[in-house]
Design a protein around this motif. Structure first.
Motif, short mmCIF file in Angstrom:
data_model
loop_
_atom_site.label_atom_id
_atom_site.label_comp_id
_atom_site.label_asym_id
_atom_site.label_seq_id
_atom_site.Cartn_x
_atom_site.Cartn_y
_atom_site.Cartn_z
N VAL A 72 0.87 -1.17 0.00
CA VAL A 72 0.00 0.00 0.00
C VAL A 72 0.91 1.23 0.00
N TYR A 73 0.67 2.10 -0.98
CA TYR A 73 1.44 3.33 -1.09
C TYR A 73 0.52 4.52 -0.85
N LYS A 74 1.09 5.60 -0.38
CA LYS A 74 0.36 6.86 -0.26
C LYS A 74 0.59 7.61 -1.57
N ARG A 75 -0.49 7.95 -2.24
CA ARG A 75 -0.41 8.60 -3.55
C ARG A 75 -1.07 9.97 -3.47
N LEU A 76 -0.39 10.99 -3.97
CA LEU A 76 -0.92 12.35 -3.89
C LEU A 76 -2.01 12.59 -4.92
N TYR A 77 -3.06 13.25 -4.47
CA TYR A 77 -4.14 13.69 -5.35
C TYR A 77 -4.44 15.14 -5.04
N HIS A 78 -4.60 15.94 -6.07
CA HIS A 78 -5.14 17.28 -5.92
C HIS A 78 -6.62 17.18 -6.25
N LEU A 79 -7.46 17.52 -5.30
CA LEU A 79 -8.91 17.46 -5.51
C LEU A 79 -9.36 18.82 -6.03
N PHE A 80 -9.89 18.85 -7.24
CA PHE A 80 -10.29 20.09 -7.88
C PHE A 80 -11.65 20.56 -7.39
N ALA A 81 -11.74 21.85 -7.10
CA ALA A 81 -13.01 22.48 -6.73
C ALA A 81 -13.77 22.84 -8.00
N ARG A 82 -15.07 23.06 -7.85
CA ARG A 82 -15.90 23.48 -8.98
C ARG A 82 -15.30 24.73 -9.62
N GLY A 83 -15.11 24.72 -10.93
CA GLY A 83 -14.59 25.87 -11.66
C GLY A 83 -13.07 25.95 -11.73
N GLU A 84 -12.39 25.19 -10.89
CA GLU A 84 -10.92 25.26 -10.85
C GLU A 84 -10.27 24.75 -12.14
N LEU A 85 -10.80 23.69 -12.71
CA LEU A 85 -10.23 23.14 -13.94
C LEU A 85 -10.42 24.12 -15.10
N GLU A 86 -11.59 24.72 -15.19
CA GLU A 86 -11.84 25.70 -16.25
C GLU A 86 -10.88 26.90 -16.13
N GLN A 87 -10.66 27.35 -14.89
CA GLN A 87 -9.73 28.47 -14.68
C GLN A 87 -8.31 28.07 -15.03
N LEU A 88 -7.96 26.82 -14.72
CA LEU A 88 -6.63 26.32 -15.07
C LEU A 88 -6.42 26.34 -16.59
N VAL A 89 -7.42 25.92 -17.35
CA VAL A 89 -7.32 25.97 -18.81
C VAL A 89 -7.18 27.41 -19.28
N ALA A 90 -7.97 28.31 -18.71
CA ALA A 90 -7.89 29.73 -19.10
C ALA A 90 -6.50 30.30 -18.84
N ASP A 91 -5.90 29.94 -17.71
CA ASP A 91 -4.57 30.45 -17.36
C ASP A 91 -3.47 29.82 -18.21
N ALA A 92 -3.60 28.53 -18.50
CA ALA A 92 -2.52 27.78 -19.16
C ALA A 92 -2.57 27.87 -20.68
N ALA A 93 -3.76 28.05 -21.23
CA ALA A 93 -3.93 28.03 -22.69
C ALA A 93 -4.85 29.16 -23.11
N PRO A 94 -4.34 30.39 -23.15
CA PRO A 94 -5.18 31.55 -23.43
C PRO A 94 -5.87 31.53 -24.79
#
Length: 152
Positions: free
Chosen positions: A99-121
């Protein structure tokens, strides 16, 4: 069943070996949420946008904070470690399962859309939705308007 010619590759998301504008539909499932810092998540989206042909579509799935199993779990910046069970190759090795501990970032509502806007204008978000404990975003690159306008 799809009869189009297709090719699949396994790649390192932060340094895809594909040439710029070399693919029409990169699909990224269960990858971006393993990056612990926002800069790496942004770089991952930017790299997907780099390799897609103008007018091509990108599909990204990430884990949500709204998953029932994480209700009431406190996270730091949306990051947490989740047990990941490495399955044994044979029944006889079942006692040796790790059993390993694996990191996860849990995205909040709207966070993924904002990430796309910031990363790929130059991207335009064509769809964003929730699908069984995942946030999903589909975007095209090279269209007018850009993701920033769609995320606003």
């Amino acid at each position: 069943m799809c009869q189009l010619p297709m090719a699949a590759t396994v790649n390192r998301l932060l340094s895809l070996y594909n040439h710029r504008f070399s693919t029409t539909l990169p699909v990224c499932i269960a990858v971006v949420h393993h990056y612990s810092i926002a800069a790496r998540r942004r770089a991952a989206i930017a790299e997907l946008a780099r390799v897609v042909r103008p007018g091509g579509k990108v599909l990204v799935y990430v884990w949500t904070r709204e998953q029932q199993r994480f209700a009431g779990v406190a996270t730091r910046d949306g990051n947490l470690y989740v047990d990941w069970n490495l399955r044994p190759k044979a029944e006889s090795q079942a006692k040796e399962a790790k059993v390993y501990k694996r990191l996860y970032h849990l995205f909040a509502r709207g966070e993924l859309e904002q990430l796309v806007a910031d990363a790929a204008p130059t991207a335009t978000i064509t769809d964003a939705y929730h699908d069984t404990d995942n946030w999903v975003v589909e975007f095209t690159v090279g269209g007018s308007g850009g993701a920033a306008a769609a995320a606003a």
